[in-house]
Design an enzyme around this catalytic site. Sequence first.
Site, short mmCIF file in Angstrom:
data_model
loop_
_atom_site.label_atom_id
_atom_site.label_comp_id
_atom_site.label_asym_id
_atom_site.label_seq_id
_atom_site.Cartn_x
_atom_site.Cartn_y
_atom_site.Cartn_z
N CYS A 2 38.85 8.99 -46.52
CA CYS A 2 37.61 8.25 -46.40
C CYS A 2 37.30 7.55 -47.74
CB CYS A 2 36.40 9.12 -46.06
SG CYS A 2 36.55 9.98 -44.51
N ARG A 27 42.46 4.76 -47.96
CA ARG A 27 41.98 6.14 -47.87
C ARG A 27 41.69 6.57 -46.44
NH1 ARG A 27 40.33 7.86 -52.89
NH2 ARG A 27 39.12 9.51 -51.92
N TRP A 73 38.66 8.39 -42.39
CA TRP A 73 39.83 9.12 -41.90
C TRP A 73 39.24 10.32 -41.18
CZ3 TRP A 73 42.22 13.90 -42.30
CH2 TRP A 73 43.56 13.96 -41.90
N ASN A 99 32.37 11.66 -47.49
CA ASN A 99 33.81 11.88 -47.56
C ASN A 99 34.00 13.36 -47.85
OD1 ASN A 99 36.53 12.01 -48.23
ND2 ASN A 99 36.24 11.10 -50.26
N GLY A 100 34.60 14.09 -46.90
CA GLY A 100 34.82 15.52 -47.11
C GLY A 100 34.63 16.29 -45.82
N GLU A 484 62.89 12.51 -49.40
CA GLU A 484 61.94 11.43 -49.62
C GLU A 484 62.27 10.22 -48.74
OE1 GLU A 484 59.12 11.12 -50.77
OE2 GLU A 484 58.86 9.03 -51.31
N LYS A 488 59.74 8.63 -46.02
CA LYS A 488 59.33 7.20 -46.03
C LYS A 488 59.53 6.60 -44.64
CE LYS A 488 57.36 6.88 -48.80
NZ LYS A 488 57.12 7.95 -49.68
N GLU A 491 56.95 7.87 -42.11
CA GLU A 491 55.60 7.36 -42.39
C GLU A 491 55.43 5.92 -41.93
OE1 GLU A 491 53.88 9.20 -46.48
OE2 GLU A 491 55.75 8.11 -46.70
N HIS A 507 74.75 23.70 -40.54
CA HIS A 507 74.05 24.83 -39.93
C HIS A 507 72.97 24.38 -38.97
CE1 HIS A 507 76.29 27.42 -42.61
NE2 HIS A 507 75.98 26.59 -43.59
N LYS A 606 45.94 7.79 -47.89
CA LYS A 606 46.61 7.90 -49.18
C LYS A 606 46.11 9.08 -49.99
CE LYS A 606 48.79 5.43 -52.65
NZ LYS A 606 50.06 5.96 -52.16
C1 G6P Z 1 49.33 11.74 -48.87
C2 G6P Z 1 49.96 10.41 -49.15
C3 G6P Z 1 51.35 10.61 -49.76
C4 G6P Z 1 51.25 11.49 -51.01
C5 G6P Z 1 50.54 12.81 -50.71
C6 G6P Z 1 50.23 13.57 -51.99
O1 G6P Z 1 50.02 12.39 -47.85
O2 G6P Z 1 50.08 9.64 -47.95
O3 G6P Z 1 51.91 9.36 -50.09
O4 G6P Z 1 52.53 11.74 -51.50
O5 G6P Z 1 49.30 12.57 -50.04
O6 G6P Z 1 49.29 12.83 -52.72
P1 G6P Z 1 49.10 12.87 -54.29
O7 G6P Z 1 48.06 11.82 -54.54
O8 G6P Z 1 48.62 14.25 -54.63
O9 G6P Z 1 50.41 12.57 -54.92
#
Ligand code: G6P
Length: 611
Positions: A2, A27, A73, A99-100, A484, A488, A491, A507, A606
């Site tokens: 948010c 956010r 969000w 937000n929270g 990673e 990606k 996502e 395995h 994010k």
């Molecule tokens: C969310 C974001 C990711 C990020 C993760 C951790 O899931 O979408 O891209 O890696 O949070 O966030 P931070 O800000 O703690 O790296």
Amino acid sequence: MCGIVGYTGPREAYPVILKGLKRLEYRGYDSAGVALLDGDLNVYKKKGKVAELEENMIGTNMHAHIGIGHTRWATHGEPNDRNAHPHLSQSGQIAMIHNGIIENYAKIKKDLLAKGYNFKSDTDTEVLLNFIEDIKKNNNCPLEEAVRIALKRIVGAYCILLIDKDDPHTIIAARKGSPLVIGIGKGEHFLASDASPIIEYTKEVVYVNDYEIAIVRPDELILKNLGNENQTPFITKLDMELAAIEKGGYDHFMLKEIFEQPTTIYDCLRGRLDTEKSTITMSGIQQYADKIINANRIMIIACGTSWHAALVAEYIIEELCRIPVEVEYASEFRYRNPIIHEGDVIIAVSQSGETADTLVAIENAKQKGAIIIGIVNAVGSSIARVSHAGAYTHAGPEIGVASTKAFTAQLAVLTMAALKIGLEKGTITKERYQQLAQELADIPEKVEAVLKTDDQIKKLAEKYKDARDFLYLGRGYNFPVALEGALKLKEISYIHAEGYPAAEMKHGPIALVDEDLPVVFVATKDSYHEKIISNMQEIKARKGKVIAIMTEGDTVTPTLADDIIVIPEADEIVAPMLSVIPLQLLAYHIGVAKGLDVDKPRNLAKSVTVE
Ligand code: G6P
């Protein structure tokens, strides 16, 4: 999670708020809304992205000099118009955004229902708002006081902004666990979840602390704690330019941020790594060097992409510093009963510096006597402030929801720190230190070379965009890179993808392999290379399609792989900063080829400020 924006001053509030919401949309983008106060208190809100709200606003009265806005969000209540913020109190006198999460909202709601309150939404926010209104009415007190009384009885996390019809110039704001920055202009104030909506108007900001309430008027900012004592606002100067948060000619923030990596890695090394003098200057790390050298173990706590950077760092620190490293998901760490000894070193890795699980995990560990080192991108963020010391990654604002440039900057910082500690501890030779320092210094130029594969990767994306699943395999330093790469792709393109250690593939995941399964091998030249070539053969024998990220000059991989992406040679310790880049580009181009909104993938946000 948010984004919140507020404005009070001589300007038209709506354009300031709308622009701010667009900047904070990373956010969360389940719904958006604004409340504008101009005699009447009007609330406009809409399910979907900020653009949909904007469309909806056409033809309405947008005139006001005070207002608040929110991009959501969803936590409590499905994403729809009704649950969108701002919420109006029962009397229609007060509007609030949040937000929270309010954890004890159910009990409060029950009490309010018994008193005859009705609720128009399913949100915890509306409950807190009516709780505040109820206190205000019963105590016949100003809004500020009602907020203070309510917050003392609240369990959970919040950043809230409120405006009251009876007080047409004032925004009341408060935070615990969710971020709040206040920009100080001339006769005006701006409030937001981060500095990006503010930077255009002023560089002077105050980061509000947990348990503080701000009373914000055009020409006055009063900060108080929950005990009603005045706090001195600590004014910080923002070190950020507007250009850094705009797309700069790229189609998406994600692409811009991938292409920024030569610069961001350089910025991260600049002023720290000096290959001529053979020194690494990191004052936060230096201050705790003895403690780190003498630590029995290091724990690294993170989430998401930052957790993957932490896994690479585990390999690097164990190799260079010979200190045992454990990497933990923050969400697991905080809820089990971890054994922490006085003097344990805990590294928190976070792009946003606001991830709730990481923040609470380190707060708990700090209370138990651990030393907290924060590796954080967002300057002035909560994790940076809670840490004893640390190092900023200096990657600049990352707006694309899928993290890219933050990952490589985290690796650059963690590698420098490991080199520094390794040298001081005597676990690496001066020669190896110098060689790796030079390897690090060469990375920005090599990243430039990797980015030249963009067109080729775009074609690969067209070829593979309809695959249902992907497997990503790597070994050693490249194993977390495989994780990673898979993250990606999931996502951005919503294609199911799994990352695995290449040998462990036997395995289980090998059962998935057939002629339709693309398998991405992160197979750069390193001490594991022969082994990963064997794994590639195992996939080929089962007709899997192999896409290999390989090192220049490798003559074996092209004989096995269906498609290759060639990257420059680099020491295995720094190679992940190169090998991850084709995987970022592959995810990006597949997402675009599928017509998806890569900067705002569905359901994600994010900055995850809820647990
Ligand atoms: C969310 C974001 C990711 C990020 C993760 C951790 O899931 O979408 O891209 O890696 O949070 O966030 P931070 O800000 O703690 O790296």
